[in-house]
Design a protein around this motif. Structure first.
Motif, PDB file in Angstrom:
ATOM      1  N   VAL B 149       0.845  -1.197   0.000  1.00 41.43           N
ATOM      2  CA  VAL B 149       0.000   0.000   0.000  1.00 41.43           C
ATOM      3  C   VAL B 149       0.882   1.249   0.000  1.00 41.43           C
ATOM      4  CG1 VAL B 149      -1.787   1.289   1.239  1.00 41.43           C
ATOM      5  CG2 VAL B 149      -1.896  -1.202   1.151  1.00 41.43           C
ATOM      6  N   MET B 185      -5.693  -5.617   6.810  1.00 39.80           N
ATOM      7  CA  MET B 185      -6.331  -4.310   6.671  1.00 39.80           C
ATOM      8  C   MET B 185      -7.593  -4.455   5.845  1.00 39.80           C
ATOM      9  SD  MET B 185      -3.613  -1.288   6.039  1.00 39.80           S
ATOM     10  CE  MET B 185      -2.449  -2.260   5.113  1.00 39.80           C
ATOM     11  N   ASN B 186      -8.633  -3.753   6.228  1.00 40.35           N
ATOM     12  CA  ASN B 186      -9.840  -3.899   5.430  1.00 40.35           C
ATOM     13  C   ASN B 186      -9.896  -2.876   4.299  1.00 40.35           C
ATOM     14  OD1 ASN B 186     -10.955  -1.592   6.626  1.00 40.35           O
ATOM     15  ND2 ASN B 186     -11.685  -2.811   8.347  1.00 40.35           N
ATOM     16  N   ASP B 189     -10.251   0.883   5.090  1.00 42.80           N
ATOM     17  CA  ASP B 189      -9.022   1.513   5.583  1.00 42.80           C
ATOM     18  C   ASP B 189      -8.113   1.901   4.423  1.00 42.80           C
ATOM     19  OD1 ASP B 189      -9.896   1.020   8.110  1.00 42.80           O
ATOM     20  OD2 ASP B 189      -8.604  -0.716   8.469  1.00 42.80           O
ATOM     21  N   GLU B 192      -9.457   4.784   2.333  1.00 48.92           N
ATOM     22  CA  GLU B 192      -9.369   6.034   3.067  1.00 48.92           C
ATOM     23  C   GLU B 192      -7.925   6.549   3.065  1.00 48.92           C
ATOM     24  OE1 GLU B 192     -10.642   5.755   7.193  1.00 48.92           O
ATOM     25  OE2 GLU B 192      -9.274   7.440   7.558  1.00 48.92           O
ATOM     26  N   ILE B 193      -6.993   5.659   3.327  1.00 48.88           N
ATOM     27  CA  ILE B 193      -5.590   6.069   3.396  1.00 48.88           C
ATOM     28  C   ILE B 193      -5.082   6.536   2.036  1.00 48.88           C
ATOM     29  CG2 ILE B 193      -3.249   5.166   3.701  1.00 48.88           C
ATOM     30  CD1 ILE B 193      -4.347   3.541   6.079  1.00 48.88           C
ATOM     31  N   LEU B 194      -5.435   5.821   0.978  1.00 50.83           N
ATOM     32  CA  LEU B 194      -4.920   6.177  -0.342  1.00 50.83           C
ATOM     33  C   LEU B 194      -5.743   7.269  -1.027  1.00 50.83           C
ATOM     34  CD1 LEU B 194      -4.000   2.635  -1.736  1.00 50.83           C
ATOM     35  CD2 LEU B 194      -2.425   4.393  -0.932  1.00 50.83           C
ATOM     36  N   ALA B 195      -6.930   7.529  -0.500  1.00 48.56           N
ATOM     37  CA  ALA B 195      -7.829   8.536  -1.095  1.00 48.56           C
ATOM     38  C   ALA B 195      -7.982   8.325  -2.599  1.00 48.56           C
ATOM     39  CB  ALA B 195      -7.317   9.952  -0.798  1.00 48.56           C
TER      40      ALA B 195
END
Ligand SMILES: Nc1ncnc2c1ncn2[C@@H]1O[C@H](COP(=O)(O)OP(=O)(O)OP(=O)(O)O)[C@@H](O)[C@H]1O
Ligand SMILES: [Mg+2]
Lengths: 87, 262
Positions: B149, B185-186, B189, B192-195
């Motif tokens: 990720v 990780m779902n 998540d 959201e983190i990578l937008a």
């Protein structure tokens, strides 16, 4: 920031995915602006030096880190002041 | 005029070639004229995943160096006559093709095909830059691991710097049992983190290994979860609103809202 702290202090009862998520968040904040945690520490030292010329600050209480909101990153500093110098 | 889609990742081994083979085959199954380009020069792979390794005469470097005509290097798929492969050169390196040549090649192919799907090499070096040069749209493949990720985030930044805005994410090798235990990780998540917009989720599936052994993309089999996942992604690429398969549903409570399906 609070989120991050929570992540760090509740290691015991959090699942490995929560750890993964928090570690990822932190590492991406630094990746995205191309600044390592050590560099932030160096900057902190220099800032303390400069600010100390003018203000009597509480160095131990100083907090400084990068924080991320969606697509923007901010440098957040909290610098407790003890008293004004020479006045 | 066709569309040119590049499949990227940053971290190696996360499933770019598998995804390219399945989306290319899936688009052909939908009746589209498709050319798959193996841009991983020096590490030719897409030919074996498609079962076409014995038919190669010329490759992409022969085309750009003028040793053959473009049509001579295109290998017809065994199953779909509207699907072709432009293989990578195996004995050359990433500098054998430059971004301008790649752009020109894609422009030419766009006239005769509906889709050009480019399998990019891992990394952020010259090979990656060549692979994305002619693309209109980029997909980023990742697995649900911190390192993958993180590298995906880097690639998203580089794609945007090259003018490929709004890349879409494919999360591969997902294990629902581990997600339910909280040990993976779902989906939420990661998005959201990578937008970034999610295009689809592919489960970890031994059928992929079996299909690669046979040289038949799993999207052609009716009875596998990964095949169904790739088929859904293919149709989403075409703009269809495809609801999630049951496996995706279990782990994606809010995913449907994110992609506007509910
Ligand atoms: N969903 C999956 N379930 C099980 N195995 C998978 C899955 N996706 C990919 N694989 C396997 O993982 C390996 C790597 O996949 P693949 O070659 O597609 O990755 P890649 O990103 O193209 O790698 P490279 O960066 O080396 O080009 C292959 O052996 C493939 O069969
Ligand atoms: Mg590959």
């Amino acid at each position: 920031m609070l989120e991050v702290m929570k992540g760090i202090f509740s290691k015991e009862d959090s699942t490995s995915k929560d750890l993964a998520k928090e570690r990822l968040r932190l590492v991406l904040v630094h990746d995205r602006i191309g600044v390592s945690p050590e560099l932030i520490d160096d900057m902190k030292e220099e800032l303390i030096e400069v600010i100390s010329k003018y203000l009597d600050i509480d160095e131990d209480g100083l907090e400084m880190d990068l924080d991320r909101n969606d697509n923007s990153v901010a440098l957040i500093a909290n610098i407790p002041v003890k008293s004004l110098n020479n006045r | 005029m066709g569309k040119c889609i590049v499949i990227t990742s940053g971290k190696g081994g996360v499933g770019k070639t598998t995804t390219s083979a399945n989306l290319g085959t899936g688009l052909a199954k939908l009746g589209k004229r498709v050319v798959l380009i193996d841009a991983d020069i020096g590490l030719r792979n897409l030919d074996v995943v498609l079962g076409l390794e014995n038919r190669i005469v010329y490759d992409i470097v022969d085309v750009v160096e003028g040793n053959c005509r473009l049509e001579q290097a295109l290998i017809k798929d065994k199953r779909y006559s509207s699907l072709c492969l432009l293989p990578a050169a195996q004995t050359r390196d990433k500098t054998a093709v430059n971004p301008d040549q790649m752009k020109e090649l894609c422009e030419k192919l766009k006239k005769d095909f509906d889709y050009i799907v480019i399998d990019s090499p891992a990394g952020i070096e010259q090979g990656f830059k060549n692979a994305i040069a002619g693309a209109d749209r980029a997909l980023v493949v990742t697995t649900p691991e911190v390192s993958a990720v993180r590298d995906a985030d880097r690639i998203i930044g580089m794609l945007e710097a090259e003018g490929l805005y709004d890349p879409e994410l494919i999360i591969n090798r997902v294990r629902i049992d581990m997600m339910n235990r909280g040990d993976m990780m779902n989906i939420e998540d990661m998005i959201e983190i990578l937008a970034i917009k999610l295009l689809g989720v592919v489960p970890e599936d031994e059928k992929i290994v079996i299909s690669t052994n046979k040289g038949e993309p799993v999207v052609l089999s009716d009875s596998s979860q990964s095949g169904e996942a790739f088929w859904n992604i293919t149709r989403r690429l075409e703009g269809e609103e495809i609801p999630l398969i049951s496996l995706e549903e279990g782990m994606l409570d809010r995913f449907k809202r994110i992609v506007g399906l509910r």
